[in-house]
Write a protein that holds these residues in place. Sequence first.
Motif, PDB file in Angstrom:
ATOM      1  N   VAL A  80       0.859  -1.187   0.000  1.00 33.62           N
ATOM      2  CA  VAL A  80       0.000   0.000   0.000  1.00 33.62           C
ATOM      3  C   VAL A  80       0.895   1.237   0.000  1.00 33.62           C
ATOM      4  N   ARG A  81       0.726   2.103  -0.979  1.00 34.97           N
ATOM      5  CA  ARG A  81       1.484   3.366  -1.029  1.00 34.97           C
ATOM      6  C   ARG A  81       0.849   4.336  -0.032  1.00 34.97           C
ATOM      7  N   LEU A  82       1.627   4.739   0.962  1.00 29.57           N
ATOM      8  CA  LEU A  82       1.089   5.621   2.006  1.00 29.57           C
ATOM      9  C   LEU A  82       0.606   6.952   1.439  1.00 29.57           C
ATOM     10  N   ALA A  83       1.320   7.506   0.491  1.00 24.26           N
ATOM     11  CA  ALA A  83       0.936   8.799  -0.085  1.00 24.26           C
ATOM     12  C   ALA A  83      -0.381   8.727  -0.849  1.00 24.26           C
ATOM     13  N   ALA A  84      -0.800   7.533  -1.248  1.00 25.61           N
ATOM     14  CA  ALA A  84      -2.035   7.381  -2.020  1.00 25.61           C
ATOM     15  C   ALA A  84      -3.269   7.151  -1.144  1.00 25.61           C
ATOM     16  N   LEU A  85      -3.063   6.936   0.155  1.00 28.94           N
ATOM     17  CA  LEU A  85      -4.214   6.713   1.043  1.00 28.94           C
ATOM     18  C   LEU A  85      -5.059   7.969   1.162  1.00 28.94           C
ATOM     19  N   ASP A  86      -6.368   7.778   1.266  1.00 26.79           N
ATOM     20  CA  ASP A  86      -7.288   8.908   1.346  1.00 26.79           C
ATOM     21  C   ASP A  86      -7.139   9.683   2.647  1.00 26.79           C
ATOM     22  N   ASP A  87      -7.001   8.956   3.754  1.00 20.60           N
ATOM     23  CA  ASP A  87      -6.924   9.618   5.063  1.00 20.60           C
ATOM     24  C   ASP A  87      -6.492   8.616   6.128  1.00 20.60           C
ATOM     25  N   ARG A  88      -6.371   9.092   7.340  1.00 18.60           N
ATOM     26  CA  ARG A  88      -5.961   8.256   8.468  1.00 18.60           C
ATOM     27  C   ARG A  88      -6.955   7.112   8.713  1.00 18.60           C
ATOM     28  N   ALA A  89      -8.234   7.359   8.498  1.00 17.13           N
ATOM     29  CA  ALA A  89      -9.244   6.316   8.705  1.00 17.13           C
ATOM     30  C   ALA A  89      -9.013   5.138   7.762  1.00 17.13           C
ATOM     31  N   GLU A  90      -8.660   5.416   6.520  1.00 10.73           N
ATOM     32  CA  GLU A  90      -8.377   4.333   5.580  1.00 10.73           C
ATOM     33  C   GLU A  90      -7.137   3.560   6.034  1.00 10.73           C
ATOM     34  N   MET A  91      -6.108   4.277   6.473  1.00 10.76           N
ATOM     35  CA  MET A  91      -4.897   3.630   6.962  1.00 10.76           C
ATOM     36  C   MET A  91      -5.208   2.713   8.140  1.00 10.76           C
ATOM     37  N   THR A  92      -5.956   3.210   9.108  1.00  9.50           N
ATOM     38  CA  THR A  92      -6.228   2.399  10.298  1.00  9.50           C
ATOM     39  C   THR A  92      -7.107   1.187   9.959  1.00  9.50           C
ATOM     40  N   ALA A  93      -8.011   1.335   9.017  1.00  7.55           N
ATOM     41  CA  ALA A  93      -8.861   0.204   8.616  1.00  7.55           C
ATOM     42  C   ALA A  93      -8.023  -0.895   7.963  1.00  7.55           C
ATOM     43  N   ILE A  94      -7.096  -0.522   7.101  1.00  8.64           N
ATOM     44  CA  ILE A  94      -6.238  -1.498   6.431  1.00  8.64           C
ATOM     45  C   ILE A  94      -5.352  -2.209   7.453  1.00  8.64           C
ATOM     46  N   ILE A  95      -4.763  -1.443   8.344  1.00  7.69           N
ATOM     47  CA  ILE A  95      -3.886  -2.031   9.369  1.00  7.69           C
ATOM     48  C   ILE A  95      -4.678  -2.948  10.295  1.00  7.69           C
ATOM     49  N   THR A  96      -5.850  -2.511  10.708  1.00  4.76           N
ATOM     50  CA  THR A  96      -6.676  -3.323  11.612  1.00  4.76           C
ATOM     51  C   THR A  96      -7.058  -4.645  10.959  1.00  4.76           C
ATOM     52  N   ASP A  97      -7.409  -4.614   9.683  1.00  7.08           N
ATOM     53  CA  ASP A  97      -7.743  -5.854   8.968  1.00  7.08           C
ATOM     54  C   ASP A  97      -6.556  -6.818   8.975  1.00  7.08           C
ATOM     55  N   SER A  98      -5.363  -6.295   8.703  1.00  6.97           N
ATOM     56  CA  SER A  98      -4.175  -7.139   8.682  1.00  6.97           C
ATOM     57  C   SER A  98      -3.888  -7.708  10.071  1.00  6.97           C
ATOM     58  N   TRP A  99      -4.012  -6.869  11.087  1.00  6.03           N
ATOM     59  CA  TRP A  99      -3.796  -7.304  12.475  1.00  6.03           C
ATOM     60  C   TRP A  99      -4.763  -8.432  12.832  1.00  6.03           C
ATOM     61  N   GLN A 100      -6.027  -8.263  12.451  1.00  9.56           N
ATOM     62  CA  GLN A 100      -7.027  -9.282  12.771  1.00  9.56           C
ATOM     63  C   GLN A 100      -6.759 -10.604  12.045  1.00  9.56           C
ATOM     64  N   LEU A 101      -6.197 -10.547  10.845  1.00 10.71           N
ATOM     65  CA  LEU A 101      -5.866 -11.770  10.109  1.00 10.71           C
ATOM     66  C   LEU A 101      -4.730 -12.541  10.780  1.00 10.71           C
ATOM     67  N   ALA A 102      -3.858 -11.830  11.493  1.00 11.39           N
ATOM     68  CA  ALA A 102      -2.703 -12.473  12.127  1.00 11.39           C
ATOM     69  C   ALA A 102      -2.923 -12.800  13.602  1.00 11.39           C
ATOM     70  N   ALA A 103      -3.776 -12.044  14.270  1.00 16.08           N
ATOM     71  CA  ALA A 103      -3.945 -12.202  15.723  1.00 16.08           C
ATOM     72  C   ALA A 103      -4.530 -13.572  16.077  1.00 16.08           C
TER      73      ALA A 103
END
Length: 113
Positions: A80-103
């Motif tokens: 995921v290119r950080l500069a292309a993210l719409d906002d912090r909410a999109e970033m946190t949603a992507i990270i949370t999804d990844s965290w949940q897949l690994a937790a």
Amino acid sequence: MKLTGEDVRAFVLSLPETAEQFAWGMPIFKVAGRLFLTLPEEETSMAVRCPIIDRDELVQAEPAKFWIADHEAGNAWVRVRLAALDDRAEMTAIITDSWQLAAPRALLEQGER
């Protein structure tokens, strides 16, 4: 708003049982010992867990934002290119999804209480 590796790091480290390490020449993040995020390309992008079918759809829909590194093509990861993210909410949603897949399931169940 341009998001940075420091923005990613701050949010990631706020998640339960998450730790930062350094491997493969970059920061990596694990939940309960399971890898779920890396900060490659001098922290201008992040690599996250993502089911392959979803990953392929993301890349087709938004190739300026998402791509697949050659060495990750057969694995359930997307960049995921950080500069292309719409906002912090999109970033946190992507990270949370990844965290949940690994937790571990027990950790996820604790959050549901």
